[in-house]
Write a protein that holds these residues in place. Structure first.
Motif, PDB file in Angstrom:
ATOM      1  N   ASN A 120      -1.328  13.103  -1.030  1.00  0.00           N
ATOM      2  CA  ASN A 120       0.087  12.911  -0.693  1.00  0.00           C
ATOM      3  C   ASN A 120       0.250  11.922   0.456  1.00  0.00           C
ATOM      4  OD1 ASN A 120       1.229  14.756  -2.629  1.00  0.00           O
ATOM      5  ND2 ASN A 120       0.355  16.380  -1.398  1.00  0.00           N
ATOM      6  N   VAL A 121      -0.604  12.019   1.433  1.00  0.00           N
ATOM      7  CA  VAL A 121      -0.581  11.077   2.558  1.00  0.00           C
ATOM      8  C   VAL A 121      -0.922   9.676   2.060  1.00  0.00           C
ATOM      9  CG1 VAL A 121      -1.629  10.477   4.778  1.00  0.00           C
ATOM     10  CG2 VAL A 121      -1.150  12.877   4.225  1.00  0.00           C
ATOM     11  N   CYS A 122      -1.918   9.582   1.200  1.00  0.00           N
ATOM     12  CA  CYS A 122      -2.314   8.295   0.636  1.00  0.00           C
ATOM     13  C   CYS A 122      -1.152   7.659  -0.121  1.00  0.00           C
ATOM     14  CB  CYS A 122      -3.520   8.474  -0.286  1.00  0.00           C
ATOM     15  SG  CYS A 122      -4.078   6.931  -1.055  1.00  0.00           S
ATOM     16  N   ALA A 123      -0.483   8.437  -0.947  1.00  0.00           N
ATOM     17  CA  ALA A 123       0.639   7.912  -1.732  1.00  0.00           C
ATOM     18  C   ALA A 123       1.734   7.372  -0.822  1.00  0.00           C
ATOM     19  CB  ALA A 123       1.201   9.005  -2.641  1.00  0.00           C
ATOM     20  N   SER A 124       2.042   8.104   0.206  1.00  0.00           N
ATOM     21  CA  SER A 124       3.075   7.679   1.140  1.00  0.00           C
ATOM     22  C   SER A 124       2.669   6.388   1.851  1.00  0.00           C
ATOM     23  CB  SER A 124       3.331   8.793   2.158  1.00  0.00           C
ATOM     24  OG  SER A 124       4.389   8.444   3.007  1.00  0.00           O
ATOM     25  N   CYS A 125       1.445   6.343   2.322  1.00  0.00           N
ATOM     26  CA  CYS A 125       0.969   5.148   3.021  1.00  0.00           C
ATOM     27  C   CYS A 125       0.901   3.932   2.103  1.00  0.00           C
ATOM     28  CB  CYS A 125      -0.395   5.420   3.645  1.00  0.00           C
ATOM     29  SG  CYS A 125      -0.337   6.472   5.117  1.00  0.00           S
ATOM     30  N   CYS A 126       0.558   4.130   0.852  1.00  0.00           N
ATOM     31  CA  CYS A 126       0.536   3.014  -0.102  1.00  0.00           C
ATOM     32  C   CYS A 126       1.918   2.378  -0.221  1.00  0.00           C
ATOM     33  CB  CYS A 126       0.100   3.490  -1.487  1.00  0.00           C
ATOM     34  SG  CYS A 126      -1.649   3.825  -1.647  1.00  0.00           S
ATOM     35  N   TYR A 127       2.914   3.221  -0.372  1.00  0.00           N
ATOM     36  CA  TYR A 127       4.273   2.683  -0.489  1.00  0.00           C
ATOM     37  C   TYR A 127       4.662   1.929   0.772  1.00  0.00           C
ATOM     38  CZ  TYR A 127       9.233   2.111  -0.465  1.00  0.00           C
ATOM     39  OH  TYR A 127      10.480   1.553  -0.343  1.00  0.00           O
ATOM     40  N   TYR A 128       4.407   2.515   1.925  1.00  0.00           N
ATOM     41  CA  TYR A 128       4.825   1.863   3.166  1.00  0.00           C
ATOM     42  C   TYR A 128       4.020   0.597   3.452  1.00  0.00           C
ATOM     43  CZ  TYR A 128       8.315   5.320   3.924  1.00  0.00           C
ATOM     44  OH  TYR A 128       9.441   6.106   3.773  1.00  0.00           O
ATOM     45  N   ALA A 129       2.798   0.516   2.962  1.00  0.00           N
ATOM     46  CA  ALA A 129       2.042  -0.739   3.076  1.00  0.00           C
ATOM     47  C   ALA A 129       2.756  -1.842   2.300  1.00  0.00           C
ATOM     48  CB  ALA A 129       0.616  -0.542   2.557  1.00  0.00           C
ATOM     49  N   MET A 130       3.202  -1.519   1.086  1.00  0.00           N
ATOM     50  CA  MET A 130       3.919  -2.518   0.283  1.00  0.00           C
ATOM     51  C   MET A 130       5.297  -2.815   0.870  1.00  0.00           C
ATOM     52  SD  MET A 130       2.819  -1.688  -3.659  1.00  0.00           S
ATOM     53  CE  MET A 130       3.429  -0.005  -3.658  1.00  0.00           C
ATOM     54  N   PHE A 131       5.969  -1.786   1.358  1.00  0.00           N
ATOM     55  CA  PHE A 131       7.284  -1.943   1.970  1.00  0.00           C
ATOM     56  C   PHE A 131       7.219  -2.956   3.114  1.00  0.00           C
ATOM     57  CE2 PHE A 131      10.458  -0.622   5.145  1.00  0.00           C
ATOM     58  CZ  PHE A 131      11.610  -0.483   4.389  1.00  0.00           C
ATOM     59  N   TRP A 132       6.263  -2.778   4.020  1.00  0.00           N
ATOM     60  CA  TRP A 132       6.152  -3.668   5.172  1.00  0.00           C
ATOM     61  C   TRP A 132       5.621  -5.044   4.786  1.00  0.00           C
ATOM     62  CZ3 TRP A 132       8.757  -3.328   9.416  1.00  0.00           C
ATOM     63  CH2 TRP A 132       9.277  -2.083   9.777  1.00  0.00           C
ATOM     64  N   ALA A 133       4.764  -5.100   3.782  1.00  0.00           N
ATOM     65  CA  ALA A 133       4.301  -6.405   3.299  1.00  0.00           C
ATOM     66  C   ALA A 133       5.470  -7.177   2.694  1.00  0.00           C
ATOM     67  CB  ALA A 133       3.175  -6.228   2.283  1.00  0.00           C
ATOM     68  N   ALA A 134       6.328  -6.491   1.964  1.00  0.00           N
ATOM     69  CA  ALA A 134       7.508  -7.145   1.377  1.00  0.00           C
ATOM     70  C   ALA A 134       8.436  -7.655   2.479  1.00  0.00           C
ATOM     71  CB  ALA A 134       8.240  -6.181   0.447  1.00  0.00           C
ATOM     72  N   ILE A 135       8.586  -6.896   3.546  1.00  0.00           N
ATOM     73  CA  ILE A 135       9.393  -7.351   4.678  1.00  0.00           C
ATOM     74  C   ILE A 135       8.774  -8.609   5.285  1.00  0.00           C
ATOM     75  CG2 ILE A 135      10.090  -6.802   7.055  1.00  0.00           C
ATOM     76  CD1 ILE A 135      10.556  -3.904   6.072  1.00  0.00           C
TER      77      ILE A 135
END
Length: 121
Positions: A23-38
């Protein structure tokens, strides 16, 4: 700054997966992409003080995938999939499925690497 944050979340995702914290991994994966997109949007002149999840995905897909062709089409899908997987991890009783989480980490890694490559051209 945003790219550094993306890499931090990606490292967190890798560490979480290694410890079986899906669950932590899934959350961090999304936020890695979120910040990369920013980071990618900022590099192209699209700056905001704050981004909504939907607004970020929409702007990234429209401006950087469709109009400018800087990123593959699947990146828009991965942002959506990552967001949905994060929601499963946070809110669903069963949490994030292991297979989906492993796949999402591969996608997040490719996403962050590609953004870094484009930014440093």
């Amino acid at each position: 700054m945003a790219l550094a944050r993306a890499k931090e979340f990606l490292s967190g995702a890798e560490l979480a997966l290694a410890q079986g914290l899906f669950n932590v991994c899934a959350s961090c994966c999304y936020y890695a992409m979120f910040w990369a997109a920013i980071a990618a949007l900022t590099r192209e002149g699209f700056k905001r003080e704050e981004w909504s999840h939907g607004g970020l995905k929409q702007e990234f897909t429209l401006q950087l995938i469709k109009k400018r062709g800087l990123y593959p089409e699947e990146f828009g899908t991965w942002l959506t999939d990552g967001y949905n997987l994060r929601r499963e991890a946070h809110y669903k009783q069963q949490g994030a499925p292991v297979k989906k989480t492993r796949r999402m980490l591969e996608h997040a890694s490719r996403f962050v690497m590609k953004v870094e490559e484009v930014i440093h051209r």
